[in-house]
Design a protein around this motif. Sequence first.
Motif, mmCIF file in Angstrom:
data_model
loop_
_atom_site.group_PDB
_atom_site.id
_atom_site.type_symbol
_atom_site.label_atom_id
_atom_site.label_comp_id
_atom_site.label_asym_id
_atom_site.label_seq_id
_atom_site.Cartn_x
_atom_site.Cartn_y
_atom_site.Cartn_z
ATOM 1 N N GLU A 70 0.756 12.422 4.810
ATOM 2 C CA GLU A 70 0.629 13.885 4.912
ATOM 3 C C GLU A 70 1.473 14.452 6.057
ATOM 4 N N CYS A 99 10.647 14.078 0.478
ATOM 5 C CA CYS A 99 10.205 14.523 -0.849
ATOM 6 C C CYS A 99 10.666 13.604 -1.969
ATOM 7 N N THR A 134 7.688 9.388 -3.856
ATOM 8 C CA THR A 134 6.542 9.902 -4.611
ATOM 9 C C THR A 134 5.379 8.911 -4.654
ATOM 10 N N PHE A 160 -1.528 10.220 -6.180
ATOM 11 C CA PHE A 160 -0.090 10.415 -6.408
ATOM 12 C C PHE A 160 0.211 10.953 -7.801
ATOM 13 N N ASN A 214 3.057 14.103 -5.675
ATOM 14 C CA ASN A 214 2.486 14.420 -4.363
ATOM 15 C C ASN A 214 3.345 13.642 -3.373
ATOM 16 N N ASP A 241 3.033 14.474 -11.758
ATOM 17 C CA ASP A 241 2.394 15.504 -10.915
ATOM 18 C C ASP A 241 2.631 15.070 -9.480
#
Lengths: 352, 72
Positions: free
Chosen positions: A229, A172, A175, A137, A166, A164
């Motif tokens: 994912e 979205c 995180t 993450f 993901n 950063d």
Amino acid sequence: MKKYKTHVRAANMLLEALGELKQEKLQKIKQKLEDFSCKCSDVPKYSRKYNMAISRCWHKAAEKIRSRMSRDLNDFSHQLEQFKNSIDTDQMKLPKLGDVVAELVQIEDELGEIKFDFKARTISIITETIALEGITFGSFEIRLYLYEIKKLTFQSPYKIVALDPNPAGSNCDVTHPHVSDENLCEGDGFIPIRKAIQQGRLSDFFTIIVQILQTYNPDSPYVSLSDWEGTSCYDCGYTVSGDDCYYCEECERDYCSSCSTYCQICDTTVCLGCSYECPSCNKPVCEHCADVCTECNEQLCKDCLNDEGLCNNCQEQRKEQEDEELKEEPTTAAETKPEIQSDSVGQTRISA
Amino acid sequence: MRIMYINNSGGGFADYMNIEEDTSIAKLFKQKMPHEEAANYLIRVNRQPVPQDYILKENDRVTITPTKIDGA
């Protein structure tokens, strides 16, 4: 001490913020005290009314006052207990400046560099890269807003910023399995976090948050790791992996297999909302492969309309009509034709 | 003997408490968290990690923080 100049400044800012929190808490007790005092002022009123009712032998009125007092006393004892609890638990002792500085130094020793933003009144640290069960993450900034500490009772005065990110495929804003919209769902850390902030134990505060970020609780994540994912179906919200995800070419959104279909004329993938079931053949079709009958205006798939744009019913009706017209033609001709006669009809030949 | 004891699990206890003389940090942990493994906690005395046979002294500051805390 010069080395810790910024630490002392930050510690003073924290103490100031804790002072504001203490003031808020004392204000809250003041409000509760006023409410309690107001409640107590009802007793002399009841006493006066009750005495009057008894002295005048108004037994019905006296009974009414007694039952009202009984009900109010139940509320009163509950409020008394709550008031006592809030007075006992909301005690807050401000830490010493030296202790807060020691906390900041400990943070640097154990968790790495500490960032002070005196203008924005924030204290932050950056975590190492967080990975849970093979999913990375990235690192997070834990940013404590000192000016928000006074609202500690109602809201968290810190944010968890993904550096950063993901994010989850389906959302979205998520995180980390326990971070949404930069807010951490603290779970078991809720009380220890608040106590650590309130007591100025910033080292414990940052450590607890890091431990939460490094722990995965499969019972209540915003998005579970197994679905990380995947993509969320726009219709039902079910998370699906890439292979089971269908893209509607009409509304341009992702759907699961249950909420999507395909046009049985042009093979385009469409969601159920953008597909149309032909009432004649029951085939699902996209809006481009459906049209209205030029006669009855009913919407049908293009396979169920002929070249003239007529549906089967209208075609049959038209055929029947034409057949009927053909059948009717001889009789009507006999009745109407005499008016337009061809040459020689009805004329008598006269010899010269 | 009085020490400061901070437990960052559960209710987040943080207050002074009295313990017997010659109590080691391992013994204190066992007393306070009999069903837990010390390996699952960050244990600090006066902000520093200590060996398990460390004997606590008057006014020591003991902090116990779980290494795994469930978010929700």
